[in-house]
Write a protein that holds these residues in place. Structure first.
Motif, PDB file in Angstrom:
ATOM      1  N   VAL A  44      52.401 126.901  82.187  1.00 52.46           N
ATOM      2  CA  VAL A  44      51.949 125.519  82.296  1.00 52.46           C
ATOM      3  C   VAL A  44      51.941 124.903  80.903  1.00 52.46           C
ATOM      4  CG1 VAL A  44      50.054 124.014  82.954  1.00 52.46           C
ATOM      5  CG2 VAL A  44      50.549 126.049  84.312  1.00 52.46           C
ATOM      6  N   TYR A  45      52.636 123.807  80.763  1.00 55.17           N
ATOM      7  CA  TYR A  45      52.689 123.086  79.498  1.00 55.17           C
ATOM      8  C   TYR A  45      52.230 121.654  79.728  1.00 55.17           C
ATOM      9  CZ  TYR A  45      55.769 126.967  78.192  1.00 55.17           C
ATOM     10  OH  TYR A  45      56.294 128.210  77.961  1.00 55.17           O
ATOM     11  N   ASN A  46      51.551 121.096  78.743  1.00 52.30           N
ATOM     12  CA  ASN A  46      51.177 119.690  78.872  1.00 52.30           C
ATOM     13  C   ASN A  46      52.354 118.809  78.486  1.00 52.30           C
ATOM     14  OD1 ASN A  46      51.160 119.204  75.987  1.00 52.30           O
ATOM     15  ND2 ASN A  46      49.120 120.158  75.897  1.00 52.30           N
ATOM     16  N   LEU A  47      52.224 117.526  78.749  1.00 54.39           N
ATOM     17  CA  LEU A  47      53.347 116.610  78.558  1.00 54.39           C
ATOM     18  C   LEU A  47      53.822 116.600  77.110  1.00 54.39           C
ATOM     19  CD1 LEU A  47      55.292 114.458  79.596  1.00 54.39           C
ATOM     20  CD2 LEU A  47      53.493 112.747  79.216  1.00 54.39           C
ATOM     21  N   ILE A 106      62.497 117.338  86.676  1.00 54.09           N
ATOM     22  CA  ILE A 106      61.706 116.300  87.341  1.00 54.09           C
ATOM     23  C   ILE A 106      62.607 115.546  88.307  1.00 54.09           C
ATOM     24  CG2 ILE A 106      62.152 114.651  85.456  1.00 54.09           C
ATOM     25  CD1 ILE A 106      59.375 113.469  85.988  1.00 54.09           C
ATOM     26  N   SER A 107      62.047 115.140  89.430  1.00 58.53           N
ATOM     27  CA  SER A 107      62.810 114.326  90.370  1.00 58.53           C
ATOM     28  C   SER A 107      63.095 112.964  89.764  1.00 58.53           C
ATOM     29  CB  SER A 107      62.019 114.160  91.673  1.00 58.53           C
ATOM     30  OG  SER A 107      62.641 113.203  92.520  1.00 58.53           O
ATOM     31  N   GLU A 108      64.255 112.445  90.069  1.00 63.67           N
ATOM     32  CA  GLU A 108      64.620 111.104  89.605  1.00 63.67           C
ATOM     33  C   GLU A 108      63.616 110.059  90.089  1.00 63.67           C
ATOM     34  OE1 GLU A 108      68.946 109.965  88.838  1.00 63.67           O
ATOM     35  OE2 GLU A 108      68.531 109.048  90.788  1.00 63.67           O
ATOM     36  N   VAL A 109      62.965 110.340  91.200  1.00 61.97           N
ATOM     37  CA  VAL A 109      61.949 109.424  91.733  1.00 61.97           C
ATOM     38  C   VAL A 109      60.837 109.198  90.718  1.00 61.97           C
ATOM     39  CG1 VAL A 109      60.165 109.145  93.510  1.00 61.97           C
ATOM     40  CG2 VAL A 109      62.409 110.070  94.124  1.00 61.97           C
ATOM     41  N   TYR A 110      60.431 110.276  90.031  1.00 55.56           N
ATOM     42  CA  TYR A 110      59.274 110.210  89.141  1.00 55.56           C
ATOM     43  C   TYR A 110      59.635 109.993  87.680  1.00 55.56           C
ATOM     44  CZ  TYR A 110      57.158 112.273  93.292  1.00 55.56           C
ATOM     45  OH  TYR A 110      56.755 112.519  94.579  1.00 55.56           O
ATOM     46  N   ASP A 111      60.911 110.095  87.343  1.00 52.83           N
ATOM     47  CA  ASP A 111      61.340 109.887  85.955  1.00 52.83           C
ATOM     48  C   ASP A 111      61.470 108.385  85.719  1.00 52.83           C
ATOM     49  OD1 ASP A 111      62.146 110.321  83.386  1.00 52.83           O
ATOM     50  OD2 ASP A 111      63.961 111.451  83.897  1.00 52.83           O
ATOM     51  N   HIS A 112      60.345 107.730  85.811  1.00 53.84           N
ATOM     52  CA  HIS A 112      60.326 106.269  85.831  1.00 53.84           C
ATOM     53  C   HIS A 112      59.033 105.775  85.203  1.00 53.84           C
ATOM     54  CE1 HIS A 112      60.176 102.169  87.544  1.00 53.84           C
ATOM     55  NE2 HIS A 112      61.495 102.283  87.604  1.00 53.84           N
ATOM     56  N   GLU A 113      59.113 104.616  84.586  1.00 51.70           N
ATOM     57  CA  GLU A 113      57.966 104.061  83.872  1.00 51.70           C
ATOM     58  C   GLU A 113      56.742 103.880  84.762  1.00 51.70           C
ATOM     59  OE1 GLU A 113      56.958 100.309  80.865  1.00 51.70           O
ATOM     60  OE2 GLU A 113      58.821 100.341  82.047  1.00 51.70           O
ATOM     61  N   TYR A 115      55.463 105.821  86.670  1.00 50.76           N
ATOM     62  CA  TYR A 115      54.697 107.062  86.748  1.00 50.76           C
ATOM     63  C   TYR A 115      54.226 107.538  85.378  1.00 50.76           C
ATOM     64  CZ  TYR A 115      56.137 107.494  91.614  1.00 50.76           C
ATOM     65  OH  TYR A 115      56.319 107.274  92.955  1.00 50.76           O
ATOM     66  N   GLN A 116      54.234 106.632  84.389  1.00 53.81           N
ATOM     67  CA  GLN A 116      53.936 107.043  83.027  1.00 53.81           C
ATOM     68  C   GLN A 116      52.534 107.637  82.869  1.00 53.81           C
ATOM     69  OE1 GLN A 116      53.397 103.833  80.131  1.00 53.81           O
ATOM     70  NE2 GLN A 116      53.429 102.336  81.796  1.00 53.81           N
ATOM     71  N   ALA A 117      51.578 107.200  83.684  1.00 54.36           N
ATOM     72  CA  ALA A 117      50.207 107.668  83.525  1.00 54.36           C
ATOM     73  C   ALA A 117      50.055 109.151  83.834  1.00 54.36           C
ATOM     74  CB  ALA A 117      49.265 106.848  84.410  1.00 54.36           C
ATOM     75  N   ASN A 118      50.854 109.666  84.746  1.00 60.16           N
ATOM     76  CA  ASN A 118      50.728 111.075  85.129  1.00 60.16           C
ATOM     77  C   ASN A 118      52.082 111.741  85.322  1.00 60.16           C
ATOM     78  OD1 ASN A 118      51.414 109.654  87.406  1.00 60.16           O
ATOM     79  ND2 ASN A 118      49.911 110.632  88.749  1.00 60.16           N
TER      80      ASN A 118
END
Length: 246
Positions: A44-47, A106-113, A115-118
């Motif tokens: 597990v790594y943080n962002l 990461i899914s392309e769905v979530y590789d988006h601004e 979703y920046q918070a999490n």
């Protein structure tokens, strides 16, 4: 009396012997559990650690002498498609974490601004493995025809790419060709299951003398898939928000 003493000794021996055996069984079971956990564990790594790992790879990916050791003992990874939204492309960013090459997927769905918070919650860090390619080269495969569009590729083609990488990755890395920063992985033909993903080299349709880095998906039975795209370049119609963060 002697018989009674002998019976008592045998009873105690049996009790302690059974307890000892059970204790040993518990140790073996625990060792097997630990081994299984270590084999299947995902660090597990943080962002910020992940972003630093991507930055590290980006700073090294044009230095062949540094890159070659990353691949000397590794030729594949595993991707579990149940961890991602079905039917949506994946972005696999190469990163260096703890001194080893890994992929942050990461899914392309979530590789988006949006979703920046999490966004870090949607990234899966995957380790590389060394897989004996005899597992795939020594089999006989059926030839299938699937309706277009399909990611399916013939086994002979897939195996050629895998063998080419295993034999020539050092030469390719030292060829002066641009080394990828990430891969875009379509998933429209993939099922919700685990795939072994092999590094490969494939011919460039624009220049037959130039090989392209590739990822070949294997369903661990008899089907191979591709259509993976190396990045850069990054087409304007695709979202790669993580790049904005590095």
């Amino acid at each position: 009396m002697k018989i009674l003493k002998y019976s008592l000794i045998m009873l105690l021996f049996t009790i302690f012997g059974c307890n000892s055996d059970q204790s040993n069984l518990d140790v073996v079971t625990e060792e097997e559990h630990v081994t299984t956990y270590q084999t299947n564990s995902v660090s597990v790594y943080n962002l910020e650690e992940i972003l630093n790992g991507i930055r590290k790879w980006d700073s090294l990916r044009n230095s062949p002498d540094v890159l070659v050791p990353f691949f000397e003992n590794y030729n594949a990874l595993n991707i579990d498609m149940t961890q991602f939204p079905q039917g949506n492309a994946l972005h696999a960013y190469a990163c260096v974490l703890n001194g080893k090459l890994k992929f942050a997927i990461i899914s392309e769905v979530y590789d988006h601004e949006s979703y920046q918070a999490n966004i870090g919650n949607y990234i899966k860090v995957v380790d590389l493995h060394n897989v004996d390619i005899a597992n795939v080269t020594n089999q006989t495969y059926e030839s299938y025809t699937f309706p277009l569009p399909t990611q399916y590729i013939q086994a002979a083609d897939a195996i050629n790419r895998i063998q080419d990488w295993n034999a020539n990755y050092n030469t390719w890395l030292n060829s002066g060709l641009p080394v990828y920063q990430s891969f875009r992985i379509p998933t429209y033909s993939l099922q919700a299951q685990n795939y072994t993903v092999y590094f490969g080299l494939k011919d460039n349709t624009g220049n037959a003398s130039v090989k392209l880095a590739d990822l070949v998906f294997y369903d661990n039975v008899d089907l191979f898939y591709d259509n993976v795209r190396r990045r850069p370049p990054y087409p304007s119609d695709e979202k790669y928000y993580i790049l904005d963060l590095i």
